[in-house]
Scaffold this motif. Structure first.
Motif, PDB file in Angstrom:
ATOM      1  N   SER A  17       0.830  -1.213   0.000  1.00  0.00           N
ATOM      2  CA  SER A  17       0.000   0.000   0.000  1.00  0.00           C
ATOM      3  C   SER A  17       0.865   1.263   0.000  1.00  0.00           C
ATOM      4  O   SER A  17       0.429   2.321  -0.440  1.00  0.00           O
ATOM      5  CB  SER A  17      -0.906   0.013   1.231  1.00  0.00           C
TER       6      SER A  17
ATOM      7  N   ASP B 232      -2.168   1.170  -7.069  1.00  0.00           N
ATOM      8  CA  ASP B 232      -2.786   2.003  -6.039  1.00  0.00           C
ATOM      9  C   ASP B 232      -1.855   2.297  -4.872  1.00  0.00           C
ATOM     10  O   ASP B 232      -2.282   2.859  -3.859  1.00  0.00           O
ATOM     11  CB  ASP B 232      -4.062   1.334  -5.518  1.00  0.00           C
TER      12      ASP B 232
ATOM     13  N   SER C  21      -2.631   8.699   5.161  1.00  0.00           N
ATOM     14  CA  SER C  21      -3.039   8.813   3.754  1.00  0.00           C
ATOM     15  C   SER C  21      -3.342   7.436   3.179  1.00  0.00           C
ATOM     16  O   SER C  21      -4.316   7.263   2.429  1.00  0.00           O
ATOM     17  CB  SER C  21      -1.928   9.483   2.932  1.00  0.00           C
TER      18      SER C  21
ATOM     19  N   SER D 167      -6.631   6.152   4.761  1.00  0.00           N
ATOM     20  CA  SER D 167      -7.753   6.901   4.212  1.00  0.00           C
ATOM     21  C   SER D 167      -8.091   6.409   2.807  1.00  0.00           C
ATOM     22  O   SER D 167      -9.268   6.231   2.455  1.00  0.00           O
ATOM     23  CB  SER D 167      -7.422   8.388   4.184  1.00  0.00           C
ATOM     24  N   ARG D 168      -7.066   6.168   2.005  1.00  0.00           N
ATOM     25  CA  ARG D 168      -7.281   5.674   0.651  1.00  0.00           C
ATOM     26  C   ARG D 168      -7.926   4.278   0.676  1.00  0.00           C
ATOM     27  O   ARG D 168      -8.827   3.979  -0.093  1.00  0.00           O
ATOM     28  CB  ARG D 168      -5.949   5.618  -0.115  1.00  0.00           C
ATOM     29  N   ARG D 169      -7.476   3.431   1.625  1.00  0.00           N
ATOM     30  CA  ARG D 169      -8.022   2.079   1.738  1.00  0.00           C
ATOM     31  C   ARG D 169      -9.513   2.143   2.139  1.00  0.00           C
ATOM     32  O   ARG D 169     -10.336   1.360   1.658  1.00  0.00           O
ATOM     33  CB  ARG D 169      -7.228   1.269   2.752  1.00  0.00           C
TER      34      ARG D 169
ATOM     35  N   LYS E 283     -11.624   4.536   1.490  1.00  0.00           N
ATOM     36  CA  LYS E 283     -12.412   5.007   0.344  1.00  0.00           C
ATOM     37  C   LYS E 283     -12.628   3.896  -0.664  1.00  0.00           C
ATOM     38  O   LYS E 283     -13.682   3.797  -1.295  1.00  0.00           O
ATOM     39  CB  LYS E 283     -11.689   6.190  -0.314  1.00  0.00           C
TER      40      LYS E 283
END
Length: 430
Positions: A118, A145, A421, A424-426, A428
């Motif tokens: 990640s 990603d 960050s 948060s991306r995970r 979303k």
């Protein structure tokens, strides 16, 4: 699961020097932050090339793996066995066709190591052809990603030229030879990464000075001053049992490490003050760079000892067992702006022993990044003050002081910001 990969891009690791120590500390710091957050995690320390020293060991309570990808072309390692003409031709091919530096199986191993990551934090090699090949392999191997962070700790362009040392034509030649390399790595660092770690605020300023002006705003928005991470927050009590007062220092034998001032200190205290039996100097460092020159310079003194310990825990045991005070003597008389941050201070603050440092802005900021306060730090402005302080310490004898570590070091704050960050991306993405 959150997987973080810390990638050390150099083709070979033959010494456990400052950059090696930094990535070991960084992997540890990342694992500690993830563990405290209570998430399922894995941290992989990935060596892109070959490791010729003992691989680092980590606390068993932290989920950290060490992986050797060995992704570079075997021919690269065999160049030294070829004649000079073939070496030049081969290096030329590498320079104009960077993918030749890579091996297909090696890139496959790197891709496998980075799978499901990640967050990828990478330190590229310094040479242009190698860094281009490395970035190509990293792009081919990284999950789409993944957040990609570059550790841009390379030399600055103007720092390569010492004022008053080389003749003017030599300076022009050096600038011409290095300018394209520095500018290219700066540009690609900003374009290819989500964030750029610099070793200090001064490091960020230097990079921004050298980036072409259309990219300055883009680069500035991505830069984070990391400062040295801690390997451990455990304080190490002294286990020294008598003997002469011992000054310890460590680091690669580069000119900026302050070896000139250390040599002057050794000569002054031994010859001018006749303290052979009262003091000892213990120097921890890999036998590279100016090692042989420095050892020849001071090695005749019986109270000067050299050591090289690659495993962090063993090094710390030696510090606790042998040292009464530490020296962090970056050379204050360098002609160009100092933009680094001494990683050795991240070790020294764990021992509650005096630390002598130059009155340098980034050295003081490094202490602030690591500690709430550090009564152990003794700041000196010149060699005369250095000698005076050293003599006072010997006269007073061994004693303890305190460096109170920050609950969150600057490095941990930066790492936590990046990890937030990632999380948060995970969230979303579900």
């Amino acid at each position: 699961m959150v997987k973080v990969s810390v990638v050390y891009g150099h083709p070979e690791v033959r010494v456990a020097g400052g950059s090696y120590s930094h990535v070991v500390n960084l992997a540890t710091s990342i694992a500690q932050v993830l563990k405290e957050k209570g998430v399922d995690y894995e941290v992989d320390l990935v060596f892109a090339g070959r490791v010729f020293v003992e691989k680092p060991k980590f606390d068993s309570s932290l989920n950290i793996k060490v992986i050797e990808a060995d992704m570079y072309n075997p021919l690269y390692y065999n160049l030294k066995n070829l004649n000079a003409t073939i070496q030049r031709l081969t290096r030329g091919l590498f320079s104009y066709f960077p993918p030749l530096v890579l091996s297909r199986d090696g890139v496959r191993r790197l891709r496998e190591a980075l799978k499901l990551s990640s967050l990828i934090i990478s330190r590229p090699p310094a040479t242009t052809s190698l860094s281009l090949a490395y970035w190509l392999a990293l792009r081919l191997s990284s999950p789409r990603d993944a957040i990609l962070v570059d550790e841009n700790f390379n030399e600055n362009l103007w720092g390569l030229i010492e004022l008053g040392v080389d003749a003017f034509p030599s300076k022009i030649k050096a600038i011409a030879a290095q300018a394209s390399q520095v500018w290219l790595t700066r540009i690609l660092s900003c374009l290819l990464h989500d964030f750029v770690f610099t070793i200090s605020e001064g490091g960020a300023e230097v990079i921004l000075e050298e980036v072409p002006w259309p990219l300055k705003k883009l680069c500035k928005g991505k830069m984070i001053a990391l400062y040295p991470p801690l390997y451990s927050k455990t304080k190490y009590p002294s286990s020294k049992e008598g003997g002469p007062f011992t000054f310890c220092t460590s680091g690669s034998f580069y000119p900026h490490q302050g070896w000139k001032e250390l040599a002057k200190l050794i000569y002054a205290m031994n010859e001018a003050f006749d303290m052979h039996d009262k003091i000892k100097f213990k120097i921890f460092g890999a036998p590279i760079n100016l090692y042989r020159f420095f050892k020849n310079l001071v090695g005749a003194f019986s109270n000067v000892e050299f050591d090289y310990i690659t495993v962090k825990e063993e090094l710390y045991k030696a510090y606790a067992r042998e040292c009464d005070a530490f020296l962090a003597l970056y050379d204050p008389f360098r002609a160009y702006k100092f933009y680094g941050a001494p990683a050795k201070l991240a070790d020294y603050v764990l021992f509650n022993k005096p630390i002598i440092i130059w009155n340098n802005e980034e050295y003081l900021k490094t202490l602030e990044a690591l500690t709430k306060k550090c009564d152990c730090a003794i700041v000196v402005n010149n060699f005369e003050e250095l000698l005076e302080v050293a003599l006072k310490l010997v006269k007073a004898g061994p004693g303890e002081c305190e460096c109170e570590l920050r609950e969150r070091t600057r490095s941990e704050e930066a790492i936590e910001e990046i990890i937030e960050s990632v999380l948060s991306r995970r969230r979303k993405l579900g």
